[in-house]
Design a protein around this motif. Structure first.
Motif, PDB file in Angstrom:
ATOM      1  N   SER A 169       0.830  -1.207   0.000  1.00  0.00           N
ATOM      2  CA  SER A 169       0.000   0.000   0.000  1.00  0.00           C
ATOM      3  C   SER A 169       0.863   1.256   0.000  1.00  0.00           C
ATOM      4  O   SER A 169       0.549   2.238  -0.676  1.00  0.00           O
ATOM      5  CB  SER A 169      -0.922  -0.011   1.218  1.00  0.00           C
ATOM      6  OG  SER A 169      -1.729   1.138   1.265  1.00  0.00           O
ATOM      7  N   ALA A 170       1.978   1.224   0.774  1.00  0.00           N
ATOM      8  CA  ALA A 170       2.865   2.390   0.810  1.00  0.00           C
ATOM      9  C   ALA A 170       3.471   2.654  -0.566  1.00  0.00           C
ATOM     10  O   ALA A 170       3.581   3.809  -1.000  1.00  0.00           O
ATOM     11  CB  ALA A 170       3.973   2.173   1.838  1.00  0.00           C
ATOM     12  N   ARG A 171       3.848   1.579  -1.268  1.00  0.00           N
ATOM     13  CA  ARG A 171       4.392   1.763  -2.618  1.00  0.00           C
ATOM     14  C   ARG A 171       3.340   2.327  -3.564  1.00  0.00           C
ATOM     15  O   ARG A 171       3.629   3.227  -4.361  1.00  0.00           O
ATOM     16  CB  ARG A 171       4.925   0.427  -3.148  1.00  0.00           C
ATOM     17  CG  ARG A 171       6.244   0.004  -2.549  1.00  0.00           C
ATOM     18  CD  ARG A 171       6.855  -1.144  -3.333  1.00  0.00           C
ATOM     19  NE  ARG A 171       6.062  -2.358  -3.225  1.00  0.00           N
ATOM     20  CZ  ARG A 171       6.237  -3.282  -2.281  1.00  0.00           C
ATOM     21  NH1 ARG A 171       7.190  -3.123  -1.378  1.00  0.00           N
ATOM     22  NH2 ARG A 171       5.492  -4.374  -2.252  1.00  0.00           N
ATOM     23  N   ALA A 172       2.122   1.791  -3.457  1.00  0.00           N
ATOM     24  CA  ALA A 172       1.064   2.262  -4.344  1.00  0.00           C
ATOM     25  C   ALA A 172       0.721   3.718  -4.071  1.00  0.00           C
ATOM     26  O   ALA A 172       0.561   4.519  -4.996  1.00  0.00           O
ATOM     27  CB  ALA A 172      -0.184   1.390  -4.179  1.00  0.00           C
ATOM     28  N   ARG A 173       0.646   4.072  -2.786  1.00  0.00           N
ATOM     29  CA  ARG A 173       0.303   5.459  -2.466  1.00  0.00           C
ATOM     30  C   ARG A 173       1.451   6.399  -2.787  1.00  0.00           C
ATOM     31  O   ARG A 173       1.238   7.547  -3.166  1.00  0.00           O
ATOM     32  CB  ARG A 173      -0.093   5.556  -0.989  1.00  0.00           C
ATOM     33  CG  ARG A 173      -1.418   4.870  -0.714  1.00  0.00           C
ATOM     34  CD  ARG A 173      -1.857   4.967   0.722  1.00  0.00           C
ATOM     35  NE  ARG A 173      -3.162   4.336   0.896  1.00  0.00           N
ATOM     36  CZ  ARG A 173      -3.793   4.203   2.046  1.00  0.00           C
ATOM     37  NH1 ARG A 173      -3.229   4.658   3.149  1.00  0.00           N
ATOM     38  NH2 ARG A 173      -4.967   3.620   2.113  1.00  0.00           N
ATOM     39  N   GLY A 174       2.679   5.909  -2.650  1.00  0.00           N
ATOM     40  CA  GLY A 174       3.816   6.726  -3.072  1.00  0.00           C
ATOM     41  C   GLY A 174       3.776   6.977  -4.561  1.00  0.00           C
ATOM     42  O   GLY A 174       4.043   8.095  -5.038  1.00  0.00           O
ATOM     43  N   LEU A 175       3.439   5.935  -5.330  1.00  0.00           N
ATOM     44  CA  LEU A 175       3.290   6.105  -6.775  1.00  0.00           C
ATOM     45  C   LEU A 175       2.197   7.111  -7.080  1.00  0.00           C
ATOM     46  O   LEU A 175       2.369   8.005  -7.916  1.00  0.00           O
ATOM     47  CB  LEU A 175       2.952   4.753  -7.410  1.00  0.00           C
ATOM     48  CG  LEU A 175       2.508   4.774  -8.878  1.00  0.00           C
ATOM     49  CD1 LEU A 175       3.643   5.264  -9.766  1.00  0.00           C
ATOM     50  CD2 LEU A 175       2.033   3.397  -9.327  1.00  0.00           C
ATOM     51  N   GLN A 176       1.079   6.992  -6.375  1.00  0.00           N
ATOM     52  CA  GLN A 176      -0.040   7.887  -6.638  1.00  0.00           C
ATOM     53  C   GLN A 176       0.310   9.328  -6.295  1.00  0.00           C
ATOM     54  O   GLN A 176       0.021  10.249  -7.068  1.00  0.00           O
ATOM     55  CB  GLN A 176      -1.262   7.433  -5.856  1.00  0.00           C
ATOM     56  CG  GLN A 176      -2.546   8.145  -6.250  1.00  0.00           C
ATOM     57  CD  GLN A 176      -3.739   7.492  -5.618  1.00  0.00           C
ATOM     58  OE1 GLN A 176      -3.703   7.185  -4.431  1.00  0.00           O
ATOM     59  NE2 GLN A 176      -4.790   7.274  -6.371  1.00  0.00           N
ATOM     60  N   ARG A 177       0.942   9.530  -5.131  1.00  0.00           N
ATOM     61  CA  ARG A 177       1.325  10.897  -4.766  1.00  0.00           C
ATOM     62  C   ARG A 177       2.318  11.477  -5.774  1.00  0.00           C
ATOM     63  O   ARG A 177       2.280  12.664  -6.083  1.00  0.00           O
ATOM     64  CB  ARG A 177       1.924  10.909  -3.355  1.00  0.00           C
ATOM     65  CG  ARG A 177       0.904  10.776  -2.244  1.00  0.00           C
ATOM     66  CD  ARG A 177       1.540  11.093  -0.900  1.00  0.00           C
ATOM     67  NE  ARG A 177       2.605  10.163  -0.582  1.00  0.00           N
ATOM     68  CZ  ARG A 177       2.431   9.030   0.087  1.00  0.00           C
ATOM     69  NH1 ARG A 177       1.227   8.696   0.496  1.00  0.00           N
ATOM     70  NH2 ARG A 177       3.453   8.238   0.354  1.00  0.00           N
ATOM     71  N   GLY A 178       3.218  10.619  -6.279  1.00  0.00           N
ATOM     72  CA  GLY A 178       4.182  11.101  -7.256  1.00  0.00           C
ATOM     73  C   GLY A 178       3.545  11.487  -8.565  1.00  0.00           C
ATOM     74  O   GLY A 178       4.089  12.325  -9.307  1.00  0.00           O
ATOM     75  N   LEU A 179       2.390  10.890  -8.881  1.00  0.00           N
ATOM     76  CA  LEU A 179       1.730  11.199 -10.146  1.00  0.00           C
ATOM     77  C   LEU A 179       0.801  12.405 -10.047  1.00  0.00           C
ATOM     78  O   LEU A 179       0.421  12.979 -11.059  1.00  0.00           O
ATOM     79  CB  LEU A 179       0.924   9.974 -10.606  1.00  0.00           C
ATOM     80  CG  LEU A 179       1.764   8.737 -10.980  1.00  0.00           C
ATOM     81  CD1 LEU A 179       0.863   7.551 -11.253  1.00  0.00           C
ATOM     82  CD2 LEU A 179       2.649   9.028 -12.177  1.00  0.00           C
ATOM     83  N   LEU A 180       0.427  12.784  -8.830  1.00  0.00           N
ATOM     84  CA  LEU A 180      -0.417  13.971  -8.650  1.00  0.00           C
ATOM     85  C   LEU A 180       0.456  15.225  -8.623  1.00  0.00           C
ATOM     86  O   LEU A 180       1.652  15.155  -8.348  1.00  0.00           O
ATOM     87  CB  LEU A 180      -1.205  13.860  -7.347  1.00  0.00           C
ATOM     88  CG  LEU A 180      -2.334  12.819  -7.326  1.00  0.00           C
ATOM     89  CD1 LEU A 180      -2.901  12.685  -5.914  1.00  0.00           C
ATOM     90  CD2 LEU A 180      -3.431  13.190  -8.311  1.00  0.00           C
ATOM     91  N   PRO A 181      -0.131  16.394  -8.910  1.00  0.00           N
ATOM     92  CA  PRO A 181       0.661  17.630  -8.878  1.00  0.00           C
ATOM     93  C   PRO A 181       1.247  17.875  -7.489  1.00  0.00           C
ATOM     94  O   PRO A 181       0.567  17.719  -6.477  1.00  0.00           O
ATOM     95  CB  PRO A 181      -0.363  18.721  -9.235  1.00  0.00           C
ATOM     96  CG  PRO A 181      -1.504  18.010  -9.871  1.00  0.00           C
ATOM     97  CD  PRO A 181      -1.534  16.650  -9.283  1.00  0.00           C
TER      98      PRO A 181
END
Length: 836
Positions: free
Chosen positions: A453-465
């Motif tokens: 989950s941490a990896r997925a949310r890190g990916l998501q945060r990195g893709l958002l502005p």
């Protein structure tokens, strides 16, 4: 019984006699349930009642269970499904074996009272028949006698029937019964089931399934008991501990003549606990065993490491009288605190991250993989003298150190602590040792989920502005909230994209589904939107391209999206929606409304063209955009959520100056108010949510200047002259030379390679914007000019002199634009050119 029936019938006359005659002539093959239903109907009609009910006494629990009903809705009959109140009319009628009148006050139905009589069998009352009256008072003696007659007939019929008095409750009541209930036909195919039965058997829709095809049905010899009941033709009651929740159920198996079997599950755990043993220790033992069963279920449902610790604290600490819990994980030779209960932050900081060899108690347990029970602070100091200060600081009196071993390796330690010294019985040690194995497996699974989950949310945060731009026409603030619980992250995103001429694109979207794949898809769509936005496409054309992209990902990929383009010069905003919630428009006077926008299907399922609606906005306003995770939840549909969003925004805007000079800085406050109101408990959310709030501003008329030019070589000279005059008015003399060069090249290209009409527009904003409009759709492009070529270098000069330039296509032509940054001069800038 027959004599009693005849005796009461002798007092009946007129309509009552006719009703008794109807009962007497009833078909002898009528089932027990049908007989009870007919009796309730006639009794209710005779007394002019609101409705009637019949209950059977459950031999296993002693409770009265509803088996027939007349005249009541499902909601009205719900309180009568199981009579638990010993002072209720039906319960008293059975206990006292006599007629009981219960005045208004306990039914909750608005009736004047309840008249109840017992259904008396050979060995005493087996149930009760009750009528909810609406008259001014208690039924007279004649009506009481008739009620006795009907009950006597029903009891006599039941006594002569070979099948048990069991059947499906009336429709509507069945679904809401607290007890599990299902009926099967002669082929063991389920015909009726309520929600509790579906929960116990672990299947959402049971009718039509064969009972023995369900794994849960093979629990505790249930099949053998069922087949025995059918073979003997008699009802069987037996207790069964259900494996999924470790609760104790009284199971009644009642064959129904010619139609299969009725099966009910009554939770009797609390009743057994109340009567288990004569000593407090016996009761505690039973309670602990039940708690361990509940813990097994809770750990199976735990998703995160925090869920695991909270489950242990909730189900283990109370029955053992413990007041503290620390779960520690071994990480690279150090002991890390996963989570805790009952300890101060200061103590946890001292404990977290210390080397394993410096934590002798944990090292001892992990080295031997054997639990350690320390019964007093003195014993702790004798065993681990180097940790004396830690024991004193913890302020605990006893400790149970439990090793966590998963997949054959030691992964950490679970420490259960007690406020006072205490001894640990053999049973305590056995249960706590069993606990360590359960926690180890659950924690190992949860930590894998946490890492994923941490990896997925890190990916998501990195893709958002990382941050939203503050532009001349729009300032914005946003919030992204991952789901508080659930399996994986989602695919919500938002963006604010600057376009030419101070126009701004606002976008918000949601990839359907959850997981890393959806987060990655979100990143692809966001990148695609920014690329397509740079091409200055209209909203409908952009969504068409985006729809094709989603369609190419596969048949099971869908996304919703809202794309809007705001023009601060014309105050127009063009919206296009693909399956997405509509925006809110907030006016400076606090008015909030939802535009009536056409909504197209989601991307991946839509068929272009997409509908577009253009709105003229006020000089200043707020646009509120969100995904469905903000307004929709398992307990609130989207329409109610949108209404709550409108009310929240209206209330917030009325109480704060969002349209003042510093209003843009307050947008973060508005986001916080909206989020805290619509999602007050993030831990319980199952979907991620995004919110984007944008404050729009129009361009002042004095910062815009335009003129028409002739379609001949004179146009370039006139354009230069217009530039000199206008820049002098704006105080931008330093930009006159470069701007003259820009407009000369742009207008000259139109005269040589395009067609009119020709128009020049200048805009003073955070930069100086020069735009040349013409009537041609030919795309200008930079080409490589040879050393001897006399032309072909115009756009090279435009690119060299300007900071940015490009082309925007219109319905009847195009616009070539170029921007130059305005030098910051000493002293204040003109008001209209300042950064808002």
């Amino acid at each position: 019984m027959a004599a009693e029936s005849a005796g009461h019938a002798g007092h009946a006359d007129g309509p009552d006699a006719v009703r008794l005659a109807l009962l007497t002539s009833a078909d002898e093959d009528m089932t027990g349930i049908d007989a009870l239903t007919l009796a309730v109907q006639q009794a209710t009609a005779a007394l002019g009642g609101l409705g009637g009910v019949a209950h059977r006494r459950d031999p296993g629990t002693g409770l009265l269970r509803l088996v027939a009903v007349c005249g009541l809705t499902s909601k009205t009959a719900e309180p009568w499904v199981t009579v638990r109140d010993e002072n209720a009319g039906p319960a008293r009628a059975v206990r006292e074996a006599a007629y009981v009148w219960q005045p208004e006050g306990g039914t909750g139905t608005g009736a004047a009272g309840t008249a109840s009589v017992p259904l008396t069998g050979p060995d005493g009352p087996v149930g009760a028949l009750s009528v909810l009256t609406v008259g001014p008072g208690e039924p007279d003696r004649g009506r009481q006698a008739f009620l006795h007659s009907v009950a006597a007939w029903a009891a006599h019929r039941l006594a002569t029937l070979s099948e048990p008095v069991t059947g499906p409750p009336p429709p509507g009541i069945l679904l809401d019964m607290g007890d599990g209930f299902l009926a099967v036909d002669e082929d063991w195919r389920i015909t009726v089931a309520n929600r509790e039965a579906e929960r116990l058997l672990g299947v959402d829709h049971l009718p039509g399934r064969v009972l023995w095809g369900l794994p849960a049905s093979r629990t505790g010899g249930l099949e053998g008991h069922c087949r025995r009941a059918v073979a003997e033709g008699t009802a069987i009651d037996h207790d069964l501990r259900w494996p999924t929740d470790q609760r104790l159920y009284r199971v009644r198996l009642a064959p129904v003549k010619g139609s299969g079997m009725a099966i009910s599950f009554a939770d009797v755990t609390d009743r057994r606990l109340a009567s288990a043993g004569n000593t407090a220790e016996e009761r505690r033992s039973v309670e602990r065993t039940a708690r361990m069963g509940e813990l097994t279920v809770a750990l199976a449902e735990a998703v995160t490491s925090r869920d695991v610790v909270r489950a242990v604290a909730r189900h283990v600490l109370p029955p053992f009288g413990a007041d503290g819990l620390v779960v520690e994980a071994l990480d690279g030779g150090r002991v890390r605190v996963v989570d805790s209960v009952g300890y101060s932050e200061e103590f946890l900081r001292r404990l977290d991250g210390i080397p394993l060899d410096a934590n002798a108690a944990v090292a001892d347990v992990l080295g031997t993989r054997t639990p350690k029970f320390v019964e007093s602070p003195g014993e702790f100091v004798r065993l681990y003298p180097d940790q004396r200060s830690l024991a004193v600081t913890s302020a605990k009196g006893a400790w149970a150190f439990l090793p966590l071993v998963a997949s054959g390796r030691a992964t950490g330690c679970c420490v259960v602590t007690f406020a006072r010294p205490r001894s640990f019985s053999a049973e305590d040690r056995t249960l706590l040792t069993a606990l360590s194995g359960l926690v180890a497996q659950a924690l190992e699974r949860a930590r894998l989920y946490d890492a994923e989950s941490a990896r997925a949310r890190g990916l998501q945060r990195g893709l958002l502005p990382r941050e939203l731009p503050s532009l001349a026409g729009v300032s914005a603030a946003a919030r992204y909230l991952p789901a508080g619980r659930g399996d994986e992250v989602g695919g919500d995103w938002y963006d604010v994209i600057p376009l030419s001429a101070d126009r701004v694109a606002l976008v918000i979207g949601d990839v359907m589904g959850h997981g890393i794949t959806e987060a990655a898809t979100m990143g692809r769509l966001r990148t695609a939107v920014r690329t397509l936005a740079d091409l200055e496409l209209d909203p409908d054309e952009l969504l068409t391209h985006l729809n094709e992209l989603v369609g190419e990902l596969g048949h099971d990929y869908y996304a919703t999206c809202l794309y809007a383009v705001f023009d601060p010069v014309t105050r127009s905003c063009s919206f296009a929606l693909a399956g997405h919630p509509p925006p809110l428009v907030v006016h400076p006077d606090g008015t909030v409304h939802t535009p009536d926008l056409p909504v197209n299907p989601p991307l991946g399922a839509a068929e272009p063209p997409f509908d577009v609606l253009e709105l003229t906005l006020p000089e200043e306003c707020l646009l509120v955009l969100c995904t469905d995770g903000l307004v929709e939840s398992p307990t609130r549909d989207i329409d109610r959520g949108l209404t709550l969003l409108r009310q929240t925004v209206a209330s917030a805007v009325a109480g704060a100056p969002y349209f003042s000079a510093d209003g843009a800085e307050r947008l973060d406050e508005l986001c916080d108010v909206v989020v805290s109101t619509l999602i007050p408990d993030r831990e319980q959310t199952t979907d991620d949510a995004a919110l984007l709030v944008a404050r729009t501003r129009c361009t002042p008329p004095q910062d815009i200047a335009s003129c028409s030019l002739p379609e001949d070589p004179r146009a370039a000279g006139q354009a230069r002259e217009y530039v000199r005059r206008q820049l002098a008015v704006w105080g931008l003399d330093d930009l006159v030379m470069t701007t003259e060069l820009l407009v000369s090249e742009l207008v000259g290209n139109v005269v040589r390679h395009a067609k009119g009409p020709i128009r020049l527009r200048l805009m003073r904003s955070r930069s100086l914007i020069c735009e040349v409009y013409d009537g041609s759709l030919t795309t200008p492009r930079i080409r490589r000019a040879g050393h001897t070529d006399e032309g072909g270098r115009g756009l090279h000069l435009v690119a060299a002199v300007s900071d940015r330039w490009g082309t925007r296509f219109l319905g009847d032509g195009k616009c070539i634009w170029a921007e130059q940054d305005i030098p910051v001069a000493d002293g204040p800038r003109p008001e209209s050119a300042r950064t808002p």
